[in-house]
Design a protein around this motif. Sequence first.
Motif, short mmCIF file in Angstrom:
data_model
loop_
_atom_site.label_atom_id
_atom_site.label_comp_id
_atom_site.label_asym_id
_atom_site.label_seq_id
_atom_site.Cartn_x
_atom_site.Cartn_y
_atom_site.Cartn_z
N LYS A 1 0.83 -1.20 0.00
CA LYS A 1 0.00 0.00 0.00
C LYS A 1 0.87 1.25 0.00
CE LYS A 1 -3.33 2.34 2.97
NZ LYS A 1 -4.02 2.28 4.26
N GLN A 2 1.92 1.25 0.84
CA GLN A 2 2.79 2.41 0.92
C GLN A 2 3.56 2.60 -0.39
OE1 GLN A 2 2.76 4.54 3.46
NE2 GLN A 2 4.11 5.85 2.27
N THR B 1 2.15 6.45 -6.92
CA THR B 1 1.11 7.32 -7.48
C THR B 1 1.36 8.78 -7.13
OG1 THR B 1 -0.30 6.88 -5.56
CG2 THR B 1 -0.68 5.55 -7.54
N ASN B 2 1.88 9.04 -5.94
CA ASN B 2 2.20 10.42 -5.57
C ASN B 2 3.31 10.97 -6.46
OD1 ASN B 2 0.28 10.57 -3.59
ND2 ASN B 2 1.67 10.12 -1.92
N MET B 3 4.30 10.14 -6.75
CA MET B 3 5.40 10.60 -7.61
C MET B 3 4.89 10.82 -9.02
SD MET B 3 8.77 8.67 -6.23
CE MET B 3 9.79 9.69 -7.23
N ASP C 1 1.80 11.65 -9.80
CA ASP C 1 0.99 12.87 -9.74
C ASP C 1 1.87 14.10 -9.70
OD1 ASP C 1 -1.31 11.37 -9.75
OD2 ASP C 1 -1.63 11.48 -7.58
N LYS C 2 2.96 14.03 -8.92
CA LYS C 2 3.87 15.18 -8.85
C LYS C 2 4.51 15.44 -10.20
CE LYS C 2 4.95 14.81 -3.95
NZ LYS C 2 5.97 14.50 -2.96
N ALA C 3 4.88 14.38 -10.89
CA ALA C 3 5.48 14.56 -12.22
C ALA C 3 4.46 15.19 -13.17
CB ALA C 3 5.97 13.22 -12.76
N LYS C 4 3.21 14.75 -13.08
CA LYS C 4 2.17 15.33 -13.92
C LYS C 4 1.95 16.79 -13.55
CE LYS C 4 -0.52 11.21 -14.98
NZ LYS C 4 -1.81 10.54 -14.79
N LEU C 5 1.93 17.06 -12.25
CA LEU C 5 1.71 18.43 -11.81
C LEU C 5 2.84 19.34 -12.23
CD1 LEU C 5 0.23 17.92 -8.22
CD2 LEU C 5 -0.97 18.63 -10.28
N ASP C 6 4.07 18.81 -12.23
CA ASP C 6 5.20 19.62 -12.64
C ASP C 6 5.11 19.98 -14.12
OD1 ASP C 6 6.22 19.57 -10.11
OD2 ASP C 6 7.68 17.98 -10.51
#
Length: 113
Positions: free
Chosen positions: A41-42, A48-50, A52-57
């Motif tokens: 899970k972690q 997924t957070n990484m 999302d961050k790459a997409k957000l960047d």
Amino acid sequence: KAGLTNLPKQLMGNESSIPTTDEAVSKRDGTNLIRGFKEFKQKFKNKTNMDDKAKLDMDPHEDLVEEKQKVKDLQVVLAEASSEAEFMIKRMEKVADAFGDFGLSAIKTSKFE
């Protein structure tokens, strides 16, 4: 984990199906399985957070450029529509003046008759 990795070997017949005492103790515990799920899970959250961050960047910059282009396109369309509306208003004013002049002329001619 040891029991899970040995399962395919046991199914294929490469290893005996009798677990060792260490494996038996860890199986009864049940915390390894729960810990494995928590770790999965972690790892999934981190991945997924990484992502999302790459997409957000990248996406906000690209989205901003796309939005600016759309705004510029809409400004061009709005300017064209505004100039056409202004032209139509001028034509309508001319038509209204002509009808007004016609009405006054009609009234004047009716008085002479």
